[in-house]
Design an enzyme around this catalytic site. Structure first.
Site, PDB file in Angstrom:
ATOM      1  N   ASP A  69       0.815  -1.221   0.000  1.00 35.69           N
ATOM      2  CA  ASP A  69       0.000   0.000   0.000  1.00 35.69           C
ATOM      3  C   ASP A  69       0.846   1.268   0.000  1.00 35.69           C
ATOM      4  OD1 ASP A  69       0.936  -0.388   2.589  1.00 35.69           O
ATOM      5  OD2 ASP A  69      -1.014  -0.812   3.438  1.00 35.69           O
ATOM      6  N   ASN A 138      -7.699  -3.035  14.261  1.00 33.05           N
ATOM      7  CA  ASN A 138      -9.066  -3.362  13.844  1.00 33.05           C
ATOM      8  C   ASN A 138      -9.089  -4.557  12.897  1.00 33.05           C
ATOM      9  OD1 ASN A 138      -7.985  -2.305  11.522  1.00 33.05           O
ATOM     10  ND2 ASN A 138      -9.451  -0.616  11.310  1.00 33.05           N
ATOM     11  N   HIS A 140      -7.234  -4.853  10.128  1.00 34.66           N
ATOM     12  CA  HIS A 140      -6.940  -4.577   8.722  1.00 34.66           C
ATOM     13  C   HIS A 140      -5.644  -5.251   8.283  1.00 34.66           C
ATOM     14  CE1 HIS A 140      -4.620  -0.526   9.437  1.00 34.66           C
ATOM     15  NE2 HIS A 140      -3.821  -1.553   9.542  1.00 34.66           N
ATOM     16  N   GLU A 145      -9.664  -2.104   5.283  1.00 35.31           N
ATOM     17  CA  GLU A 145     -10.287  -1.800   6.566  1.00 35.31           C
ATOM     18  C   GLU A 145     -11.582  -2.606   6.733  1.00 35.31           C
ATOM     19  OE1 GLU A 145      -8.595  -0.145   8.575  1.00 35.31           O
ATOM     20  OE2 GLU A 145      -7.812   1.734   7.807  1.00 35.31           O
TER      21      GLU A 145
HETATM   22  P1  PGA Z   1       2.155  -1.893  12.837  1.00 34.26           P
HETATM   23  O1  PGA Z   1       0.988  -1.750  11.805  1.00 34.26           O
HETATM   24  O2  PGA Z   1       3.070  -2.944  12.294  1.00 34.26           O
HETATM   25  O3  PGA Z   1       2.808  -0.551  12.858  1.00 34.26           O
HETATM   26  O4  PGA Z   1       1.539  -2.299  14.132  1.00 34.26           O
HETATM   27  C1  PGA Z   1       0.360  -2.875  11.336  1.00 34.26           C
HETATM   28  C2  PGA Z   1      -0.756  -2.471  10.420  1.00 34.26           C
HETATM   29  O5  PGA Z   1      -1.422  -1.448  10.698  1.00 34.26           O
HETATM   30  O6  PGA Z   1      -1.000  -3.183   9.439  1.00 34.26           O
END
Ligand code: PGA
Length: 243
Positions: A69, A138, A140, A145
């Protein structure tokens, strides 16, 4: 679901163990396609890959990579863009060829055009051999999302409020966090031959439990991984504590 769990005592051990999986993939198939991720979770893994490269143990000369992304509106020179993150934390330290690394173009205004380009690119590469994933609080994966239906191809998403809050730590203020992003869709992720999901810390324990033992639902996007034939989950003791 065939899920293998790799348990590290802490973040560093988990990162080294997860890096073993990526290194094995590169050794087995030197021209593999790696699906890469940004965020805090993979940083230790990238450090470990760089150390192995510096020790002469890992050659990225033929590796190709495609990232999950990118924020819409940010380009390579913005230090908050995911292209910048990848250059800084991995690409500039190993011998991967820049032209073999792909991240959505956040500066392309035309979402349909950019998403179609990215899907075609992924198809040309034959999909990913190993897809690295973090998981949001959450549930994702990438920037897919929670929603009423699983996404399919690459698309432009409005970031969830919780994601904007979680990512504010990387920006000067919450208002600076972009509200939109391009993300690989669920089908791109699910087409990976192997998925390597990494998570650390107790604040991820609840969502890990939901994603892997709860119902498969687009309200918890990572739960779709229960339907993937080859998932490796690398976690530390805290992230795994409720499984
Ligand atoms: P993080 O993010 O590795 O910074 O916890 C994970 C994500 O949001 O996919």
């Amino acid at each position: 679901m065939k899920m293998r769990i790799i348990k590290g005592k802490n973040y560093d051990e988990m990162s080294r163990m997860a890096a073993d999986v990526v290194a094995a993939q590169i050794l087995l198939k030197p021209n593999c396609v790696l699906g890469l991720a940004t965020g805090g979770s993979p940083l230790g893994l990238y450090k470990s890959l760089i150390a192995r490269h510096n020790a002469g143990e890992l050659d990225f000369a033929a590796v190709r990579s495609i990232n999950l992304d990118e924020y819409k509106g940010l380009g390579a020179e913005s230090d908050q863009s995911y292209r910048y993150f990848m250059n800084k934390n991995l690409f500039s330290h190993v011998n991967i060829k820049t032209e073999n690394t792909f991240v959505p173009n956040g500066l392309e205004e035309d979402g349909d055009k950019e998403c179609a380009r990215y899907d075609a690119l992924m198809a040309d590469m034959g999909g990913t051999d190993l897809q690295l994933l973090g998981i949001g609080h959450n549930g994702h994966i990438g920037f897919n999302e929670p929603a009423d239906a699983f996404s399919t191809g690459t698309h432009c998403v409005a970031l969830a409020e919780s994601t904007i809050k979680a990512n504010t730590r990387f920006f000067a203020s919450e208002a600076d966090v972009p509200r939109f992003a391009y993300t690989m869709g669920t089908s791109g992720i699910m087409h990976a031959k192997t998925v390597l999901l990494i998570a650390s810390g107790k604040e991820k324990a609840e969502i890990i439990k939901k994603a892997f033992t709860g119902p498969v639902t687009p309200q918890v996007p990572a739960s779709i991984l229960q339907l993937h034939p080859n998932v490796i989950f690398a976690g530390d003791e805290e992230a795994l504590s409720l499984l």
